[in-house]
Design a protein around this motif. Structure first.
Motif, PDB file in Angstrom:
ATOM      1  N   GLY A  60       0.782  -1.225   0.000  1.00  0.00           N
ATOM      2  CA  GLY A  60       0.000   0.000   0.000  1.00  0.00           C
ATOM      3  C   GLY A  60       0.816   1.278   0.000  1.00  0.00           C
ATOM      4  N   GLU A  61       2.128   1.195   0.031  1.00  0.00           N
ATOM      5  CA  GLU A  61       2.952   2.395   0.105  1.00  0.00           C
ATOM      6  C   GLU A  61       3.789   2.582  -1.142  1.00  0.00           C
ATOM      7  OE1 GLU A  61       5.144   3.325   3.699  1.00  0.00           O
ATOM      8  OE2 GLU A  61       4.039   1.772   4.741  1.00  0.00           O
ATOM      9  N   GLU A  62       3.937   3.827  -1.551  1.00  0.00           N
ATOM     10  CA  GLU A  62       4.894   4.207  -2.575  1.00  0.00           C
ATOM     11  C   GLU A  62       6.146   4.708  -1.861  1.00  0.00           C
ATOM     12  OE1 GLU A  62       1.988   5.846  -6.107  1.00  0.00           O
ATOM     13  OE2 GLU A  62       2.853   7.308  -4.712  1.00  0.00           O
ATOM     14  N   GLU A  63       7.308   4.453  -2.469  1.00  0.00           N
ATOM     15  CA  GLU A  63       8.552   4.972  -1.899  1.00  0.00           C
ATOM     16  C   GLU A  63       9.351   5.687  -2.974  1.00  0.00           C
ATOM     17  OE1 GLU A  63      10.339   2.724   1.755  1.00  0.00           O
ATOM     18  OE2 GLU A  63      10.042   1.280   0.137  1.00  0.00           O
ATOM     19  N   LEU A  64      10.063   6.723  -2.548  1.00  0.00           N
ATOM     20  CA  LEU A  64      10.925   7.495  -3.430  1.00  0.00           C
ATOM     21  C   LEU A  64      12.270   7.640  -2.730  1.00  0.00           C
ATOM     22  CD1 LEU A  64      10.734   9.301  -6.101  1.00  0.00           C
ATOM     23  CD2 LEU A  64      10.635  11.215  -4.499  1.00  0.00           C
ATOM     24  N   PHE A  65      13.336   7.369  -3.460  1.00  0.00           N
ATOM     25  CA  PHE A  65      14.690   7.462  -2.925  1.00  0.00           C
ATOM     26  C   PHE A  65      15.473   8.469  -3.752  1.00  0.00           C
ATOM     27  CE2 PHE A  65      13.064   3.176  -2.354  1.00  0.00           C
ATOM     28  CZ  PHE A  65      13.186   3.008  -0.983  1.00  0.00           C
TER      29      PHE A  65
END
Length: 159
Positions: A60-65
């Motif tokens: 359910g989560e988006e991640e950005l690095f």
């Protein structure tokens, strides 16, 4: 004049996370400092040879690095990709998006990790065949349930 929620990742105190046996990083979360409620943001430092977390995906989560300094490797899905300063990497939720950042260089790797804040959260760890459910408690702590997929039971089992 209003106070601007503000911090500086060059001056924040990092703390060690991981198990010290294959997973180890220095990190600090900005969420509490800035009053963030619907997203998370951390600064992460990996020493040479380190990986902070197991290969995992979120349902359910988006991640950005955002890589700030150093070079490393991003495991993503069934591939491996070299990463370096200025790279912006996105991992959407769902199958086929498992990811892990590894410092395979001889110098420190620093990056910002940002995510939407799903609560409760659910992850899958392909390397170990585990699922995890996380729920934040009113005091800010997290409850976690982690189990191997082989421990699955039928929905109607029990009373």
């Amino acid at each position: 004049m209003s106070d601007l929620p503000r911090s500086n990742f060059n001056n924040i105190e990092l703390r060690r996370v991981g198990n010290g046996e294959g997973f180890s990083a220095s990190a600090a979360r900005f969420g509490d400092l800035l009053g963030m409620e619907r997203m998370g943001c951390s600064i992460v430092e990996l020493a040479p040879g380190e990986k902070g977390w197991p290969f995992h995906l979120h349902y359910g989560e988006e991640e950005l690095f955002v890589v700030i300094e150093g070079t490393g490797l991003m495991r993503y899905g069934d591939g491996e990709h070299s990463i370096g300063p200025g790279d912006v990497l996105f991992t959407p939720p769902g199958e086929g998006t498992a990811h892990q950042i590894i410092n395979n260089s001889s110098a420190p790797l620093r990056y910002l990790a940002m995510s939407t804040h799903a609560d409760p959260a659910m992850c899958y760890y392909p390397d170990s065949g585990k699922y995890a459910a996380y729920a934040q408690q009113p005091d800010g702590s997290w409850k976690a349930f982690i189990a191997h997929e082989s421990s699955q039971v039928d929905y109607y089992e029990g009373e």
